[in-house]
Scaffold this active site. Structure first.
Site, short mmCIF file in Angstrom:
data_model
loop_
_atom_site.label_atom_id
_atom_site.label_comp_id
_atom_site.label_asym_id
_atom_site.label_seq_id
_atom_site.Cartn_x
_atom_site.Cartn_y
_atom_site.Cartn_z
N ASP A 141 -1.54 5.60 -6.76
CA ASP A 141 -1.98 4.74 -5.65
C ASP A 141 -1.98 3.28 -6.09
O ASP A 141 -2.47 2.94 -7.17
CB ASP A 141 -3.37 5.15 -5.19
CG ASP A 141 -3.89 4.29 -4.05
OD1 ASP A 141 -3.15 4.12 -3.06
OD2 ASP A 141 -5.02 3.77 -4.16
N ASP B 255 0.83 -1.20 0.00
CA ASP B 255 0.00 0.00 0.00
C ASP B 255 0.87 1.26 0.00
O ASP B 255 1.54 1.55 0.98
CB ASP B 255 -0.93 0.01 1.21
CG ASP B 255 -2.07 1.01 1.08
OD1 ASP B 255 -1.90 2.00 0.34
OD2 ASP B 255 -3.11 0.82 1.70
#
Length: 436
Positions: free
Chosen positions: A316, A114
């Site tokens: 992202d 992440d």
């Protein structure tokens, strides 16, 4: 040659060849090199029964609004504290995982990758409501709990410790869907390929309430003080890159390279922008978008970086399909439809689907960043239905129920590209690479 010896050699060779072609076999990587595994692939311990790539993306994209809501919450916050985990959307729909070892001797865990989070966390033994695979602190000789007075505790808690005698650093964290967990901030050895980082701080989850069960943890690759880059210090010099395999690559994995060694020598870059209110996120300056040869007319304020509001564009790893604020997406979609010039339908998160007979005239999508122009291959901008009769523009508008000012370049648009994060030099690089 004796027949028994020949038979033995034949089977030994057969086993050797089987291992050589087995994409899930353990492999030896160099310092800072890890394999990135799609959670839905054959090699994933979190995998569900195999589905075709379109239904996989359709299912993951349907969960994007929760992820988007979380990211929008991040940019709206005025503190620089890092949450211990990013919420239900990360726990329930991880996209890519990496194999790490935690403790001494190392315990194998598969953690979610992440880039929009800093702190790592894992479910620990005795955890109520966690998955069956947990970290066992009692078996690690290098495990230690952190006192509430250490600086890291304030960063994880988001607030100061209570006055009085020092106590362990513990806190509760809520996340989407009415669920929450409690955790303790601890330290232990973190093994990444052949590298070991001693006294790595992470969250040790001891209970979960609500309907969501986390996987085997999360590895934060953000830019904040609790991230892997910050805690590894000079080991990786603030540099990492990844290459995400296509959603079609059921039998293959990508790669995560930590540190400057082995990174592409020639790569186009664009500056990384800093948002002091949300230092974890990787902002870039997206200046324009082209559909085919047409530069789409977009009002500058919908792309502009604004640290006060959090507006701008981020890269992202946890969002599935790229999403833009509605005025930007609508302009892209309308120009795309104009050039394809056919009948369109909607399917799941995609509102611009058309018969594949018209795919030959589908225009390329080009992202224009400061100093970097990225024309997406069709496989990164179109996705095909299970039947193969429909192609869909693989992008969408930000969800209607999210008051977002963010544009998010998501992992579908990053696949089969080497994405270089050079935090030390405040730049992001992109190069074509087959990630299998």
């Amino acid at each position: 040659m004796d027949s028994k010896i020949a038979c033995f050699l034949f089977f030994a060779l057969l086993i050797s060849l089987t291992k050589a072609v087995d994409p899930c076999a353990s492999q030896s990587y160099g310092s800072g090199d890890l394999s990135i595994i799609p959670t839905y692939s054959k090699c994933s311990p979190l995998t569900s029964p195999k589905t075709d790539s379109f239904n996989t993306v359709l299912n993951m994209a349907s969960k994007d609004p929760e992820r988007f809501k979380y990211l929008s919450t991040l940019v709206a916050q005025k503190t620089t504290s890092a949450p211990i985990a990013s919420g239900q959307q990360v726990l329930n729909i991880p996209s890519y995982i990496v194999q790490i070892k935690l403790g001494t001797p190392g315990q194998l865990m598969y953690m979610v990758l992440d880039t929009s989070n800093d702190i790592a966390w894992v479910p620990c033994s005795g955890c109520t409501g966690c998955s069956s695979t947990t970290f066992l602190p009692n078996t690690s000789t290098t495990y230690g709990q952190l006192d509430c007075s250490v600086p890291e505790c304030a960063q994880a808690r988001g607030l100061s410790c209570p006055a009085g005698s020092p106590v362990g650093c513990s806190f509760n964290q809520s996340y989407g869907g009415g669920s929450s967990f409690s955790a303790s901030l601890v330290q232990d050895a973190l093994g990444l390929g052949k590298d070991v980082i001693l006294k790595y701080s992470f969250g040790c989850i001891n209970s979960i309430s609500g309907g969501s069960i986390p996987p085997q943890g999360l590895l934060g690759l953000g830019r904040g003080s609790m991230s892997l880059l910050s805690q590894s210090g000079s080991l990786y010099s603030g540099v990492f890159s990844y290459c995400l395999p296509s959603f079609k690559s059921y039998y293959f994995s990508g790669s995560l390279k930590l540190g400057p060694v082995g990174q592409p020598k020639s790569i186009r870059t664009t500056p990384l922008l800093k948002n002091p209110r949300r230092p974890s996120l990787y902002y870039v300056n997206l200046t324009g978008i082209s559909v085919g040869k047409v530069l789409v007319p977009i009002a500058p304020q919908f792309l502009a970086f604004d640290p006060t509001t959090g507006a701008g564009t981020i890269i992202d790893s946890g969002t599935t399909i790229t999403r833009f604020v509605p005025p930007v997406y609508n302009a892209i979609r309308d120009e795309f439809r104009k050039q394809v010039n056919t009948t369109f339908s909607s399917l799941g998160a995609f509102d611009t689907c058309f018969n594949t007979n018209n795919e030959a005239v589908a225009p390329a999508i080009t992202f224009r960043f400061t100093g970097l122009v990225l024309t997406l291959p069709l496989e990164n901008s179109l996705i095909h239905s299970s039947s193969g009769t429909l192609a869909c523009l693989a992008m969408a508008a930000a969800p209607n129920n999210v008051n977002s000012v963010l544009n998010v370049i998501a992992n579908l648009q990053q696949q089969n590209l080497r994405i270089l994060f050079d935090v030390a030099n405040s730049r992001l690089g992109i190069a074509r690479e087959l990630c299998n």
